[in-house]
Each structure stands twice: as structure tokens, then as C-alpha cells.
Design a protein around this motif. Structure first.
Motif, mmCIF file in Angstrom:
data_model
loop_
_atom_site.group_PDB
_atom_site.id
_atom_site.type_symbol
_atom_site.label_atom_id
_atom_site.label_comp_id
_atom_site.label_asym_id
_atom_site.label_seq_id
_atom_site.Cartn_x
_atom_site.Cartn_y
_atom_site.Cartn_z
ATOM 1 N N ASN A 273 22.806 -0.873 28.024
ATOM 2 C CA ASN A 273 23.681 -1.600 27.108
ATOM 3 C C ASN A 273 22.896 -2.309 26.011
ATOM 4 O OD1 ASN A 273 26.662 -1.454 27.870
ATOM 5 N ND2 ASN A 273 25.678 -1.747 29.853
ATOM 6 N N TYR A 280 23.350 -0.302 17.473
ATOM 7 C CA TYR A 280 24.523 -0.590 16.648
ATOM 8 C C TYR A 280 24.305 -1.800 15.746
ATOM 9 C CZ TYR A 280 27.912 2.929 17.763
ATOM 10 O OH TYR A 280 28.574 4.128 17.820
ATOM 11 N N LEU A 287 20.951 -0.217 8.687
ATOM 12 C CA LEU A 287 19.662 0.323 9.107
ATOM 13 C C LEU A 287 19.957 1.477 10.085
ATOM 14 C CD1 LEU A 287 16.568 0.003 8.955
ATOM 15 C CD2 LEU A 287 16.723 -1.674 10.792
ATOM 16 N N PHE A 289 18.471 4.057 10.684
ATOM 17 C CA PHE A 289 17.273 4.445 11.434
ATOM 18 C C PHE A 289 17.267 3.792 12.814
ATOM 19 C CE2 PHE A 289 13.236 2.428 12.582
ATOM 20 C CZ PHE A 289 12.461 3.540 12.898
ATOM 21 N N PHE A 291 19.840 2.791 14.587
ATOM 22 C CA PHE A 291 20.833 3.440 15.437
ATOM 23 C C PHE A 291 20.262 4.736 16.017
ATOM 24 C CE2 PHE A 291 24.059 6.670 16.058
ATOM 25 C CZ PHE A 291 24.911 6.032 16.955
ATOM 26 N N GLN A 293 17.202 5.720 16.436
ATOM 27 C CA GLN A 293 16.101 5.526 17.370
ATOM 28 C C GLN A 293 16.566 4.992 18.718
ATOM 29 O OE1 GLN A 293 12.705 6.035 17.138
ATOM 30 N NE2 GLN A 293 13.069 7.205 15.277
ATOM 31 N N TRP A 295 19.484 5.019 20.053
ATOM 32 C CA TRP A 295 20.400 5.896 20.789
ATOM 33 C C TRP A 295 19.711 7.141 21.330
ATOM 34 C CZ3 TRP A 295 25.584 5.349 22.348
ATOM 35 C CH2 TRP A 295 26.049 4.041 22.190
ATOM 36 N N ILE A 296 18.562 7.471 20.790
ATOM 37 C CA ILE A 296 17.741 8.514 21.437
ATOM 38 C C ILE A 296 17.213 7.964 22.760
ATOM 39 C CG2 ILE A 296 15.517 9.730 21.303
ATOM 40 C CD1 ILE A 296 16.089 10.081 18.273
ATOM 41 N N LYS A 298 18.490 5.578 24.528
ATOM 42 C CA LYS A 298 19.598 5.398 25.465
ATOM 43 C C LYS A 298 19.988 6.744 26.087
ATOM 44 C CE LYS A 298 24.257 3.636 26.079
ATOM 45 N NZ LYS A 298 25.391 2.846 25.611
ATOM 46 N N GLU A 299 20.108 7.770 25.243
ATOM 47 C CA GLU A 299 20.495 9.092 25.753
ATOM 48 C C GLU A 299 19.483 9.593 26.782
ATOM 49 O OE1 GLU A 299 23.230 10.901 25.275
ATOM 50 O OE2 GLU A 299 22.509 12.655 26.379
ATOM 51 N N LEU A 349 9.879 -0.601 17.587
ATOM 52 C CA LEU A 349 11.131 -0.868 16.872
ATOM 53 C C LEU A 349 11.346 -2.365 16.655
ATOM 54 C CD1 LEU A 349 13.371 1.772 18.680
ATOM 55 C CD2 LEU A 349 12.595 1.834 16.300
ATOM 56 N N ILE A 352 9.550 -3.294 13.636
ATOM 57 C CA ILE A 352 10.259 -2.818 12.440
ATOM 58 C C ILE A 352 11.468 -3.708 12.141
ATOM 59 C CG2 ILE A 352 11.664 -0.911 11.540
ATOM 60 C CD1 ILE A 352 9.630 0.999 12.936
ATOM 61 N N PRO B 3 5.835 2.154 8.761
ATOM 62 C CA PRO B 3 6.116 2.224 10.208
ATOM 63 C C PRO B 3 7.389 3.012 10.510
ATOM 64 C CG PRO B 3 5.563 -0.028 9.584
ATOM 65 C CD PRO B 3 5.682 0.762 8.307
ATOM 66 N N CYS B 63 27.917 8.501 22.136
ATOM 67 C CA CYS B 63 26.741 9.360 22.293
ATOM 68 C C CYS B 63 26.814 10.620 21.423
ATOM 69 C CB CYS B 63 26.557 9.758 23.758
ATOM 70 S SG CYS B 63 25.954 8.393 24.770
ATOM 71 N N ASN B 66 24.684 10.420 18.594
ATOM 72 C CA ASN B 66 23.227 10.313 18.693
ATOM 73 C C ASN B 66 22.556 11.631 18.310
ATOM 74 O OD1 ASN B 66 22.601 11.977 21.006
ATOM 75 N ND2 ASN B 66 23.137 10.305 22.407
ATOM 76 N N TYR B 68 20.764 13.780 19.781
ATOM 77 C CA TYR B 68 20.821 14.943 20.667
ATOM 78 C C TYR B 68 22.048 15.807 20.407
ATOM 79 C CZ TYR B 68 16.822 13.631 23.486
ATOM 80 O OH TYR B 68 15.544 13.365 23.908
#
Lengths: 527, 171
Positions: A273, A280, A287, A289, A291, A293, A295-296, A298-299, A349, A352, B3, B63, B66, B68
Motif C-alpha cells: 500500500n 500515486y 511526476l 515517473f 507512478f 517506478q 508501480w513496477i 508494487k507489481e 526514488l 529523487i 538521476p 495495476c 503499470n 507490466y
């Protein structure tokens, strides 16, 4: 840490010094420190006043139908743990003392008790309905035992009187229940001058689907599945709290390995979470970017969950008596690898986010709830910790295995979106540390024990620090191991009213950002 | 800025191939002309409506955005208003308090339109069923083209349901 109520603990009883006499409450069996007893209306009021004066707080408030009379139950936190006070209310004169002057968060809970059961606070509080819209008439009380869950009524008129704001240049913006994004339904009524918000009034209850009534008559085993679907994003938290309540009334002690695996699941849920929210929160300040990053990450963690435990969100993995799934050495290695990956990326992150002028400009001072106001209104959980309120059940009232993990509570004082972002970042780091410890010390052995039988008329309490804050499950037992009454409490009850304050003076376009920084549950309070 | 670019390069491309349509998911309430389907299938606008879910299905819809699943890469995007939508993606059960809002959202969506119901609750009322507070499945309130079971359905299953709704029926 706030000064807590001056209440002493003596072995299994709490002795409370009221003004003129001493009251003793017995401790409930089970994993969490809860004392429960019957009180009179005067004692209820007086104990609430003492807890409030001592720096304690209101956790939950619910009612039950006790055949020809009713009961009001109030759960408070004081120094030794949780106090649950039960007040019997006569069927003829169904009123209880209002406590919303002491704990403002009680207001909506009391209104829900009025709507659902027909018990009313005497002499105070907001007289308007809360949960009920137009699905059933005002004189019908769905949580009374005489009410059949399958009864339906023709749709009536809702007619909810919002508080009008008038004056030169004031206009209203009604938003919802269907929102512009993929979020749960609720209605927000903004009164604005130009872009600035003068007042926000929330109207919830759209997702009321009769969860509490649905629980009634289920067996203790059956209830676990429903408990895991009170608020889908907190399925682990609710399942654990439900299991604690069932284990308390059945005298079941889950095996140690199961408790450690439950803590693993709870921390994984917190990670999922927090990762999603940080993504989000980046997205809401343009930004994208961030989201992408987060969510990758998280997935990837969801997939790890799915492969190791058979469910991406770990639904139904905690069951009364233990857990439904075990973890082997390869699984431990897999999670360890995932933690390393998350830790590395989140650190990059965070740098950043911290250095991003655009994001920080939107985060800082936005949606601010100062510690004093937060304490007054009873803000809790994650947003509370971002406003200087040091409450975290895992650290203050730790049940196993948290009593062996020395949880480091994260607090900040600024109370703005930036503080809520920072708390999430730091809680991710702490959860990673906790999961490593759990994996290292995971005791061997069985993972589930058979449930004992529950006596009729018992109360069991579950109390878990979910990712949003404290979850309480109150279970009253009926005949043959069935549920007589079940009340699940989400920390969002406390925090929704504070969101109305957080937005005051901010601009309308910042509302989605502020709302996201709280990320409260609709389903968990609409029930 | 550096970065951010470094992090993007280190992450690489994650997007996977989408699933194939599955005719078993169809409820066949009504059909849209194949030619129109071909058109909207390439630039599909979806309005999501949560009609009373536990919020589990929403987690999996998120998701889809995302990297993927990268649903936007397939020409499918979520829109803020039903008036901009070709498809409603509805989670449920439909609470009685959301019944009117769901019907109004359906009416506000221009024809031709598609409806995909999500999750066990959206398919048959699920654990919440029908009661004083719940209308049960989505099809009890508005017409549904495709229903995707699961608690919650995985992003792949949701994507498959969406692609099934916009694909022509297999002959």
C-alpha cells in the motif's frame, strides 16, 4: 508519546479510580490487552472523561440488539491497553450519553448506531442520519434482530441536508459519488470562494452493502472470508483482527510460526500500500515517473505474493487458528531478494522525490493538520503519525511477534502532504527491517490449530495496526459457534472528519493530492 | 534530471504481451456492429464505476496502468466522465445506495457502449449477495456484455475481459 490515562494494571484486572468509587474490569483472554465490563450511563461518561483527560482516545463505538434491550459498546485506549465498556440500554427509552463533545470522532459512529439500531445519543451530537440514504425507511433498523436481511424496500427520497455556506461569491462544487478516477464512491460538497475552499462536507455510505448484518448467523469459520473483504486493500489486517477475536472466544492459541507468518503478511500489505500510494502521490503532482517506478515495484511484490502464497493480496491466507499457507527456504530467499530490490530502488526514488522542486512545492504545507488540531479531533494511524501523534499498536501494545521485534514508530510533526509522504518512505524502510527479522527468526512447527468451541454471549476483540491505522474487530458470540453480532472498525472513521479540516484554505485542485495523502477507506466505514 | 534518466534506463522496458480474448466470458446481452468494434477497439475509452466493491477489484484495475500491463500502450485509456466513454468497467455488488448513480452513469454513456462487470461480486453478487442493502450482480441493474470472475480478477483477466468485449465474436 502522549501522557496516557493514569490507570494502574494489576495482573489480569484493571483497577480504575473513579471520583467516588473503584471499578474493576476483567481482562479478556487472547493476544491483545483488552479489559471489558458493564457500566452505567454515569460511569460510561465519567470513564470517557477520565480517558480523554489522561490523553487516551476513542477507538470504536457500536451497538447491539440484546433481546428486549440494547447495548452500546465503547472501545477506548488507556495506558494499559484497550477498555471496552458496555452500557445496557432499555428498549423503551433507547438513549445513551453523547460522548462526541469529548471525542469528536464519536459523532459519525453515534449516527451510524442511530441509523442501524435506533439507539440515540442523549442531548448532543449531529441529529442527521449517516449510513442510511434511501434504501430503507427511517423507521427501519437493519441491525435489530427482528429485521430480516432479505427485506427490500422501494427506493425512497434521500433528502440529506448539507450545511449551507452563504456569502458574497461563495459557490458550491458537488463531487461524486462517481469520481473522475478509479476510486471508491463518496460525495464531497465543496463551498469555495474563487479557488479557495471555505468548507468541505463529506457524505459517505454509498458502499453500504450490509456487511454487519451479513455476519450475523455465520459460523466463526465462515466469517473469516467476509472479514477479509471489508476493505480489500487491508484484507490481511482485518483477517488477523478477526482471527484474534475468534481465538479469544474459543480459547485457541495459534502456533508461534503462524503468528510470525501473520506479521510477515501484515508488513507485506503495508509495503504494497505504501509503494502504491507513493506512486500515486507522484502522479498527482505530475511526476508520472514516480507512478511508473513505484508501480513496477508494487507489481513485482504482488507477483512474489501470488507465486509464494497463492494470492496477490494475501486474501484468506490468515484463518482463525493460524495461517493457510507456509513458507519454505526458497520462499524466504525469494522475499529476501525482493526486499533488497525494493530497498535499493526506494532509496533512489526517495532522493529523487526529495530533490524534485515541482513535487516538493506541491507537497510542502499542503493539507496541513497541525498536531494540536490532530490531537483534538482524534486523528489516528499513518496521518496521525505525520501530525505528531505517536500511536502505533505494534509499538505500544505489541502482540506476538511484535513484542520481540521492537518496532520503531515513525513520527513527523509538520502534518502536511510532505509529512505523510515521508512517513510512508520511513515506514517502508521499517517494514523491510521487520520482514528481514521475521524471516531470520521464523520459528519452526505447525501453522494452524483446530478451533475450540465458543460459549454463547462472549465478546472477543481483535486489534491490529493495519497500514492505515488501528483495526478493531468486535465479535459477540451466539449459539453453536455462530456470530451474534460483529462490528469491524476502520481507522478511517477517525480520519475522514479530519480530512474536512485538512482542506480548509487550500485550493480545490489540491484536494485529490490531500485526499490521496490520507488514502482513507470508503468500504471499511460504509460497511 | 540525471538521476531520473538513470533510474529509467536501469529499469528498462517491463511491458508484456496482452492476453487473447476469451469467448467464455461473454454474457451476450447485445452486440455492436463489428466495424464499430474495430474502430473503438483501437482507441477505447473506459469509465470505471465502483458500485459497491470491497476495493479489491480497484487495486487490480490500478495495476493495468503499470508498466507490466501498460494498457495505454494498447490504445485503451481511462476517462474522467461517462460522456467520454465507450465502455463502463463496473465493480460490485451494486449497493442499493449506488443503484441510481450506476444507472445514471450508464445513461450518460453515449451509444454504442459496452459494459464489463468485474469480480465474483460483479458476476453473481459474491459474498455480499442480495439484501436490504445490496442489489447483487451488475446485470441486475444495467445490461452487461462481459463478466470477469475472480476475487479479485488478476490484471491479465481484466484485460482479457476488456479485449473480449471489443473483439468480434468468434465464428
Amino acid at each position: 508519546m502522549l501522557p496516557l490515562a493514569r490507570l494502574g494494571v494489576r495482573a489480569v484486572t484493571v483497577t480504575m479510580k473513579l471520583d467516588s468509587f473503584t471499578k474493576t474490569l476483567p481482562k479478556l483472554p487472547g493476544a491483545v490487552p483488552v479489559w471489558h465490563g458493564a457500566v452505567t450511563a454515569e460511569e460510561l461518561r465519567s470513564l470517557c472523561e477520565q480517558v480523554e483527560r489522561g490523553g487516551g482516545k476513542l477507538l470504536a463505538l457500536w451497538g447491539s440488539d440484546e433481546t428486549e434491550q440494547y447495548a452500546l459498546h465503547v472501545s477506548l485506549i488507556a495506558a494499559p491497553g484497550m477498555l471496552v465498556l458496555t452500557l445496557l440500554v432499555s428498549g423503551k427509552h433507547a438513549v445513551f450519553p453523547d460522548i462526541s463533545d469529548l471525542f469528536p470522532a464519536a459523532d459519525r459512529m453515534q449516527r451510524a448506531v442511530s441509523d442501524m439500531l435506533g439507539l440515540h445519543p442523549a442531548g448532543g451530537g449531529d441529529p442527521r442520519k449517516w449510513v442510511r440514504h434511501a434504501a430503507w425507511p427511517g423507521n427501519v433498523r437493519p441491525l435489530r434482530k427482528s429485521f430480516d436481511v432479505a427485506t427490500t424496500f422501494p427506493a425512497g427520497e434521500d433528502g440529506y441536508p448539507f450545511v449551507p455556506v452563504t456569502g458574497n461569491g461563495v459557490h458550491e462544487i458537488p463531487v461524486g459519488p462517481v469520481h473522475a478516477g478509479t476510486i471508491e464512491p463518496g460525495h464531497f460538497r465543496f463551498s469555495v470562494v474563487g479557488e479557495r475552499v471555505l468548507r468541505l462536507e463529506e457524505r459517505l455510505g454509498y458502499k453500504h452493502k450490509g456487511i454487519e448484518k451479513r455476519f450475523e448467523g455465520m459460523t466463526l469459520e465462515q466469517g473469516a472470508r467476509l472479514a477479509g473483504r471489508i476493505s480489500g486493500d487491508t484484507t490481511v489486517g482485518y483477517a488477523w483482527a478477526y482471527a484474534q477475536a475468534v481465538e479469544s472466544v474459543t480459547g485457541t492459541e495459534p502456533p508461534p510460526r503462524a503468528l510470525w507468518l501473520r506479521a510477515l503478511f501484515l508488513e507485506l500489505e503495508r509495503l504494497l500500500n505504501h509503494l502504491g500510494d507513493l506512486g500515486y502521490l507522484g502522479n498527482d503532482v505530475a511526476l508520472a515517473f514516480g507512478f511508473a517506478q513505484f508501480w513496477i515495484l508494487k507489481e513485482e511484490l504482488l507477483r512474489t505474493n501470488g507465486e509464494l502464497f497463492g494470492h496477490r493480496y494475501l486474501m484468506d491466507r490468515i484463518v482463525p487458528g493460524g495461517v493457510a499457507v507456509d513458507l519454505d527456504g526458497a520462499g524466504i530467499a525469494r522475499i529476501t531478494g525482493a526486499l533488497h530490490h525494493i530497498e535499493q530502488n526506494v532509496a533512489a526514488l526517495k532522493d529523487i522525490y526529495d530533490e524534485h522542486a515541482g513535487a516538493q512545492d506541491r507537497f510542502l504545507t499542503t493539507g496541513r493538520v497541525l498536531p494540536e488540531l490532530a490531537a483534538q479531533l482524534g486523528l489516528t494511524g499513518l496521518p496521525g503519525r505525520a501530525s505528531g501523534l505517536a500511536w502505533d499498536t505494534r509499538a505500544q501494545f505489541p502482540c506476538a511477534p511484535y513484542d520481540q521485534l521492537d518496532v520503531q514508530m515513525v513520527t513527523h510533526r509538520n502534518g502536511d502532504v510532505a509529512a505523510r509522504v515521508t512517513v510512508r518512505f520511513e515506514e517502508i524502510a521499517e517494514s523491510v527491517r521487520l520482514i528481514r527479522l521475521i524471516l531470520e527468526r521464523l520459528p519452526p512447527g505447525e501453522i494452524r490449530r483446530a478451533l475450540g468451541d465458543a460459549e454463547q454471549g462472549r465478546l472477543g476483540i481483535g486489534w491490529v495496526e493495519g497500514w492505515r491505522g488501528e483495526i478493531v474487530v468486535a465479535l459477540h458470540t451466539g449459539e453453536n459457534n455462530r456470530i451474534q453480532r460483529l462490528h469491524p472498525h476502520d481507522p478511517s472513521w477517525q480520519n475522514w472528519p479530519v480530512l474536512e479540516h485538512a482542506i480548509i484554505g487550500n485550493i480545490v485542485p489540491d484536494f485529490p493530492l490531500i485526499n490521496k495523502s490520507f488514502n482513507l477507506s470508503y468500504s471499511g466505514v460504509d460497511l | 534530471m540525471l538521476p531520473i534518466i538513470r533510474q529509467i534506463l536501469r529499469t528498462g522496458i517491463k511491458t508484456e504481451a496482452p492476453p487473447q480474448p476469451d469467448d467464455a466470458l461473454r454474457l451476450e446481452v447485445r452486440r455492436i456492429n463489428e466495424q464499430i468494434l474495430r474502430q473503438i477497439g483501437r482507441a477505447l475509452a473506459i469509465r470505471h464505476v465502483d458500485a459497491g466493491s470491497c476495493n479489491g477489484c480497484e487495486l487490480e484495475i490500478h495495476c493495468l496502468n503499470n508498466a507490466y500491463y501498460n494498457i495505454e500502450g494498447l490504445g485503451i485509456h481511462f476517462v474522467a466522465s461517462p460522456r467520454h466513454a465507450d465502455m463502463l468497467l463496473v465493480t460490485g455488488p451494486v449497493s442499493r445506495h449506488m443503484e441510481t448513480a450506476l444507472k445514471r452513469t450508464y445513461d450518460a454513456t453515449p451509444e454504442p457502449k459496452l459494459v464489463v462487470a468485474l469480480g465474483d461480486c460483479g458476476c453473481d453478487g459474491g459474498i455480499f449477495g442480495e439484501s436490504y442493502a445490496s442489489c447483487g450482480k451488475i446485470a441486475n441493474v444495467i445490461p452487461v456484455d462481459v463478466a470477469v470472475p475472480g476475487c479479485p480478477p488478476t490484471p491479465t483477466a481484466i484485460l482479457q475481459g476488456i479485449l473480449t468485449a471489443v473483439s468480434g465474436k468468434a465464428r
